[in-house]
Write a protein that holds these residues in place. Structure first.
Motif, short mmCIF file in Angstrom:
data_model
loop_
_atom_site.label_atom_id
_atom_site.label_comp_id
_atom_site.label_asym_id
_atom_site.label_seq_id
_atom_site.Cartn_x
_atom_site.Cartn_y
_atom_site.Cartn_z
N VAL A 59 0.85 -1.20 0.00
CA VAL A 59 0.00 0.00 0.00
C VAL A 59 0.89 1.25 0.00
CG1 VAL A 59 -1.68 1.34 1.36
CG2 VAL A 59 -1.96 -1.13 1.10
N ALA A 60 1.96 1.21 0.80
CA ALA A 60 2.84 2.39 0.91
C ALA A 60 3.65 2.61 -0.36
CB ALA A 60 3.76 2.24 2.11
N ALA A 61 4.00 1.54 -1.06
CA ALA A 61 4.95 1.67 -2.18
C ALA A 61 4.50 0.82 -3.37
CB ALA A 61 6.35 1.24 -1.70
N GLY A 62 3.24 0.96 -3.73
CA GLY A 62 2.65 0.10 -4.76
C GLY A 62 3.38 0.13 -6.09
N GLN B 56 -7.79 -14.52 -19.16
CA GLN B 56 -9.10 -14.00 -19.55
C GLN B 56 -9.37 -12.68 -18.82
OE1 GLN B 56 -11.17 -15.64 -21.76
NE2 GLN B 56 -9.47 -17.06 -22.02
N SER B 57 -8.32 -11.89 -18.63
CA SER B 57 -8.50 -10.70 -17.78
C SER B 57 -9.52 -9.73 -18.36
CB SER B 57 -7.17 -10.00 -17.51
OG SER B 57 -6.52 -9.75 -18.72
N HIS B 58 -9.71 -9.75 -19.70
CA HIS B 58 -10.72 -8.88 -20.33
C HIS B 58 -12.12 -9.24 -19.82
CE1 HIS B 58 -12.26 -12.15 -22.89
NE2 HIS B 58 -11.02 -12.60 -22.77
N ALA B 59 -12.31 -10.48 -19.37
CA ALA B 59 -13.65 -10.95 -18.99
C ALA B 59 -13.90 -10.86 -17.48
CB ALA B 59 -13.83 -12.39 -19.46
N ILE B 60 -12.95 -10.28 -16.73
CA ILE B 60 -13.18 -10.15 -15.28
C ILE B 60 -14.07 -8.94 -15.04
CG2 ILE B 60 -12.10 -9.75 -13.03
CD1 ILE B 60 -9.53 -11.04 -14.31
N GLU B 61 -15.24 -9.15 -14.47
CA GLU B 61 -16.17 -8.03 -14.23
C GLU B 61 -15.97 -7.43 -12.85
OE1 GLU B 61 -20.25 -9.11 -14.99
OE2 GLU B 61 -20.06 -8.49 -17.07
N LYS B 62 -15.80 -8.28 -11.87
CA LYS B 62 -15.70 -7.75 -10.50
C LYS B 62 -14.99 -8.75 -9.59
CE LYS B 62 -17.83 -4.40 -9.21
NZ LYS B 62 -18.67 -3.29 -9.11
N VAL B 63 -14.14 -8.22 -8.74
CA VAL B 63 -13.52 -9.03 -7.68
C VAL B 63 -14.05 -8.49 -6.36
CG1 VAL B 63 -11.35 -9.63 -6.53
CG2 VAL B 63 -11.47 -9.58 -9.03
N HIS C 68 -5.65 -3.89 -6.02
CA HIS C 68 -5.40 -3.05 -7.19
C HIS C 68 -3.93 -3.19 -7.64
CE1 HIS C 68 -5.18 0.50 -9.70
NE2 HIS C 68 -4.30 1.05 -8.88
N ILE C 69 -3.04 -3.18 -6.66
CA ILE C 69 -1.62 -3.25 -7.00
C ILE C 69 -1.23 -4.66 -7.46
CG2 ILE C 69 0.72 -3.10 -6.02
CD1 ILE C 69 -0.71 -0.94 -4.09
N LEU C 70 -1.69 -5.67 -6.73
CA LEU C 70 -1.25 -7.04 -7.05
C LEU C 70 -1.85 -7.53 -8.35
CD1 LEU C 70 -1.45 -8.86 -3.59
CD2 LEU C 70 0.57 -8.01 -4.76
N PHE C 71 -3.11 -7.18 -8.63
CA PHE C 71 -3.78 -7.78 -9.79
C PHE C 71 -3.98 -6.79 -10.93
CE2 PHE C 71 -5.69 -10.10 -6.00
CZ PHE C 71 -4.77 -11.12 -6.06
N GLY C 72 -3.58 -5.54 -10.74
CA GLY C 72 -3.70 -4.54 -11.80
C GLY C 72 -5.13 -4.26 -12.20
N LEU C 73 -6.07 -4.44 -11.27
CA LEU C 73 -7.49 -4.20 -11.59
C LEU C 73 -7.87 -2.76 -11.27
CD1 LEU C 73 -8.89 -7.50 -10.09
CD2 LEU C 73 -8.89 -6.88 -12.51
N PRO C 74 -8.70 -2.13 -12.11
CA PRO C 74 -9.11 -0.75 -11.81
C PRO C 74 -10.03 -0.71 -10.59
CG PRO C 74 -10.26 -1.59 -13.76
CD PRO C 74 -9.28 -2.64 -13.36
N PRO C 75 -10.06 0.44 -9.88
CA PRO C 75 -10.86 0.54 -8.65
C PRO C 75 -12.31 0.14 -8.83
CG PRO C 75 -9.44 2.47 -8.87
CD PRO C 75 -9.25 1.66 -10.12
N ASP C 76 -12.92 0.44 -10.00
CA ASP C 76 -14.35 0.13 -10.14
C ASP C 76 -14.63 -1.36 -10.32
OD1 ASP C 76 -13.35 -0.06 -12.66
OD2 ASP C 76 -14.96 1.05 -13.65
N LYS C 77 -13.59 -2.16 -10.45
CA LYS C 77 -13.81 -3.62 -10.52
C LYS C 77 -13.54 -4.29 -9.18
CE LYS C 77 -13.26 -4.48 -15.40
NZ LYS C 77 -12.75 -5.38 -16.42
N LEU C 78 -13.33 -3.47 -8.14
CA LEU C 78 -13.03 -4.03 -6.82
C LEU C 78 -14.13 -3.65 -5.85
CD1 LEU C 78 -9.24 -3.10 -6.76
CD2 LEU C 78 -10.18 -5.41 -6.90
N ASP C 79 -14.59 -4.62 -5.09
CA ASP C 79 -15.71 -4.35 -4.18
C ASP C 79 -15.51 -5.09 -2.86
OD1 ASP C 79 -18.05 -3.20 -3.45
OD2 ASP C 79 -19.32 -4.28 -4.87
N VAL C 80 -16.32 -4.72 -1.88
CA VAL C 80 -16.27 -5.35 -0.55
C VAL C 80 -17.68 -5.72 -0.12
CG1 VAL C 80 -15.84 -4.88 1.91
CG2 VAL C 80 -14.21 -4.06 0.21
#
Ligand code: NDP
Length: 405
Positions: free
Chosen positions: A142-145, A177-184, A239-251
């Motif tokens: 997080v500190a040094a992504g 198939q990273s193009h097909a990942i909708e949400k993590v 976001h850093i480890l998987f290179g996914l944009p923020p809008d594809k990440l949820d909790v």
């Protein structure tokens, strides 16, 4: 096939455990113990193990598991460790220089389980020299992504997530198939205060905050779970480890802590990863990756659950999650400041110098005070990260002092 033959290349891995006396570090040594008893005494030879102050445990583990070296980062304790390990042939190193030396030694696999930014430099050094890094220490990415991402690209090093949600995602994500990942979607237990009112949380004690309902963890991450900052840090980590944009990440909040991550694909499929809430599962997965081996972790018993529930996190009561999300969106210097301010605020709370709700307030005020940096570029070098981290810590301490006055 015989497991010993199948696993031979994995079991021969030389391992270093940073933070071996902590919750994740001790669980890692338990996984090593089980591997040695099941697959043979030569499994996972240890290069180095490290502690900060818990020298009693460090010495006991060193005598039993025979690493080539140990590191005690509090230099005042060097003499005690040295004299207790005399005539064992185990080298004793000290201080942060000792950590860096341990990181440079030829371990194939390095478990990064120091808590907080103290783990940053040694983890980066191990990655840069091409080690496989089993990453528990989320604060350092997080500190040094950007720096971690670059180091992983430029070296032959591999980052294997150990955080249970990220390890689950690592197992579920089809990177071809990273193009097909909708949400993590990362799950959160909700922590000990999931059902508490804000008024009640205002007087929460450190003892109540570290009493996590499902996981047994170190004090800092337990408080982060209680504020939900842990899940915020994990969004940035993902976001850093998987290179996914923020809008594809949820909790989502999932109090049973059996489902750790959900990955939704474009065809409507949702893959879930389940296991008992026991860090030995992701640790064993990381140590054996890409193979699988036996772990001493608890097994999931579905008959123990009458239901699995999923709910939206309440950002009014848990503003830390929203602060972290804003820093994820902002990028640049914001995550470094967020992490440093949170580490200071949690330390102050654990020392009873700050109330529970003061943690998020301190982080918010520090981010706002350093807003020029927040809008700036991500720190480009390790020195830049450490300088910004230091400035954020100083400011956060001032904010805590003002809150206490
Ligand atoms: P603990 O507090 O239990 O252990 C921390 C370890 O780091 C100990 O070995 C400690 O040594 C060492 N340490 C503390 N301060 C320093 C320092 N200044 N310099 C060098 N070493 C230091 O933490 P956890 O095991 O709970 O967490 C470790 C990391 O893993 C954290 O980043 C956390 O977020 C992450 N994590 C933890 C999970 C868990 O279940 N615990 C789950 C997922 C991620 P000593 O014992 O001598 O003080």
């Amino acid at each position: 096939m015989d497991a010993n033959i199948e696993l031979a290349p994995v079991l021969a891995r030389r391992v270093t455990v940073f933070g071996s006396t902590g919750s994740v570090g001790a669980a890692t040594l338990d996984v090593v113990r089980l591997a040695r008893s099941r697959y043979g005494a030569h499994a996972f030879p240890l290069e180095a193990i490290t502690a900060h102050r818990n020298v009693e445990r460090l010495i006991r583990d060193a005598r039993e598991l025979k690493p080539k070296a140990v590191v005690v980062t509090d230099p005042a304790l060097y003499g005690e460790v040295k004299s207790n390990l005399a005539h064992t042939g185990i080298e004793v190193l000290a201080g942060s220089a000792g950590l860096l030396e341990a990181a440079s030694r030829p371990a194939d696999m390095v478990m990064s389980a120091i808590v907080g930014a103290a783990g940053l430099a040694p983890t980066l050094r191990a990655l840069e020299r091409g080690a496989m890094v089993a990453l528990a220490n989320k604060e350092c990415v997080v500190a040094a992504g950007a720096i971690f991402r670059r180091a992983a690209q430029e070296s032959r090093g591999v980052l294997i997530p150990v955080d249970s949600e990220h390890n689950a995602a690592f197992q579920l994500l089809d990177f071809e198939q990273s193009h097909a990942i909708e949400k993590v979607t990362l799950t959160a237990s909700g922590g000990p205060f999931r059902a508490w009112s804000l008024e009640r949380m205002a007087s929460a004690t450190p003892e109540q905050a570290v009493a996590h309902p499902n996981w047994s963890m170190g004090a800092k991450i337990s408080v982060d779970s209680a504020t939900l900052m842990n899940k915020g840090l994990e969004l940035i980590e993902a976001h850093i480890l998987f290179g996914l944009p923020p809008d594809k990440l949820d909790v989502v909040v999932h109090p049973q802590s059996a489902v750790h991550c959900l990955v939704a694909y474009a065809d409507g499929s949702v893959l879930a990863h389940l296991s008992a809430p026991d860090m030995k599962t992701p640790i064993a997965h990381a140590l054996a990756w890409p193979k699988r081996m036996m772990s001493p972790s608890r097994r999931l018993d579905f008959t123990e659950f009458s239901q699995f529930t999923f709910e939206k996190p309440d950002i009014q009561r848990f503003p830390s999650l929203q602060l972290a999300r804003a820093c994820l969106q902002a990028g640049g210097a914001a995550p470094t400041i967020l992490n440093a301010a949170n580490e200071v605020a949690v330390e102050q709370f654990l020392g009873r110098r700050l109330g529970f709700l003061g943690i998020a307030q301190t982080v918010e005020r520090t981010l706002s005070a350093l807003s020029r940096e927040v809008n700036g570029e991500a720190p480009a070098t390790l020195d830049d990260v450490l300088a910004l981290d230091g400035a954020a810590r100083r400011r956060a301490r001032e904010e805590c002092a003002l809150a206490a006055a």
